[in-house]
Design an enzyme around this catalytic site. Structure first.
Site, mmCIF file in Angstrom:
data_model
loop_
_atom_site.group_PDB
_atom_site.id
_atom_site.type_symbol
_atom_site.label_atom_id
_atom_site.label_comp_id
_atom_site.label_asym_id
_atom_site.label_seq_id
_atom_site.Cartn_x
_atom_site.Cartn_y
_atom_site.Cartn_z
ATOM 1 N N HIS A 125 0.614 -1.258 0.291
ATOM 2 C CA HIS A 125 0.310 -0.153 0.063
ATOM 3 C C HIS A 125 0.620 1.341 -0.296
ATOM 4 C CE1 HIS A 125 -3.540 -2.587 1.796
ATOM 5 N NE2 HIS A 125 -3.590 -3.186 0.098
ATOM 6 N N CYS A 155 4.044 19.969 -7.745
ATOM 7 C CA CYS A 155 4.917 18.430 -7.917
ATOM 8 C C CYS A 155 5.987 19.788 -8.749
ATOM 9 C CB CYS A 155 4.518 17.899 -9.085
ATOM 10 S SG CYS A 155 5.827 16.976 -10.146
ATOM 11 N N ALA A 239 0.513 -8.452 18.512
ATOM 12 C CA ALA A 239 2.263 -9.166 17.687
ATOM 13 C C ALA A 239 2.830 -8.572 18.347
ATOM 14 C CB ALA A 239 1.786 -8.246 16.707
#
Ligand code: ZN
Length: 257
Positions: A125, A155, A239
């Protein structure tokens, strides 16, 4: 056993499956980084980001077109949180497995910060540490320091707005990374799934792909999910608590010689 702690039996069953597997890959989601203090997206707990924010406003091209400043502010807020956290014990235990290739849905770089080689982490992602040109035909990209948020800006190459280099809802995954992840899942004997609710497609489809190709599935998660429903072994727990114990003494590889 403490409430919420992984049972020894669950842990041993998962360790045995991993130890028997010549090829292992990891597929992780927000639950891996939750123990570092980064909120998850769909955790039933109230801190989940999408319980508080509308994903279509904050993480889609349509939302960016409608209110680019809001989107940039939100990502800068997330970058600010990210700047303040560190890898947890699960990131470190995974990074110590130098032979593993890790597929992650996370846009943070906590695995790399823990020592994982960048070329062995597949970011499905994208990455929150880069901005890129919103114009799909322009490949301009630049690194962003998470502690120094950048304003909404154009940009320098083409004048289109810059945006976080993450994959938004409705956008395609980066094809090279996606194909590497698919090939990996077609060839593993065990897929270790950590901290993902397995609801965001196409990424979540990697679990089904691995199963179809004969892989076992080991799931680590504090909550049952679509992934644990199909797991050969499910270790229920956070986790950072489970992964170090699960991997201790094992030397897992994704692509044996
Ligand atoms: Zn551009």
């Amino acid at each position: 056993m403490n409430a919420g702690a992984a049972s020894e039996a669950q842990l041993q069953a998962a360790r045995e499956l991993l130890a028997q597997s010549a090829r292992v890959a990891v597929f992780s989601g927000a639950g891996l980084s939750a123990d570092s203090g980064l909120p998850t997206f769909r955790d039933p707990a109230t801190d989940a980001l999408w319980a508080r924010y509308d994903p279509t406003e904050l993480a889609s091209a349509a939302g960016f077109a409608a209110n680019p400043q809001l989107v940039i502010d939100w990502y800068n807020w997330r970058r600010g949180r990210y700047a303040a956290v560190a890898p947890n014990a699960a990131h470190r235990a995974l990074a110590a497995q130098a032979g593993l290739v890790q597929i992650t849905q996370n846009v943070d770089h906590l695995l790399e910060q823990a020592g994982a080689a960048a070329e062995r982490v597949l970011h499905l992602h994208g990455s929150i540490l880069y901005d890129r040109c919103h114009d799909g035909g322009c490949d301009y990209r630049e690194a962003v320091e998470p502690g120094m948020p950048q304003p909404l800006r154009a940009c320098p190459r083409c004048g289109a707005p810059l945006r976080p280099a993450v994959v938004w809802f409705g956008e395609s995954l980066p094809m090279d990374v996606w194909h590497r992840a698919q090939r990996l899942c077609e060839n593993v004997d065990c897929l270790l799934v950590i901290g993902t609710s397995a609801t965001v497609y196409p990424a979540a489809g990697l679990i089904a792909l691995a199963r179809e190709c004969g892989s076992r599935i080991v799931v680590v998660d504090p909550n049952p999910s679509a992934a644990s429903d199909v797991a050969d072994a499910f270790v229920r727990g956070a986790a950072a608590e489970v992964v170090p114990a699960l991997l201790d003494g094992l030397e897992l590889v994704s692509n044996p010689d």
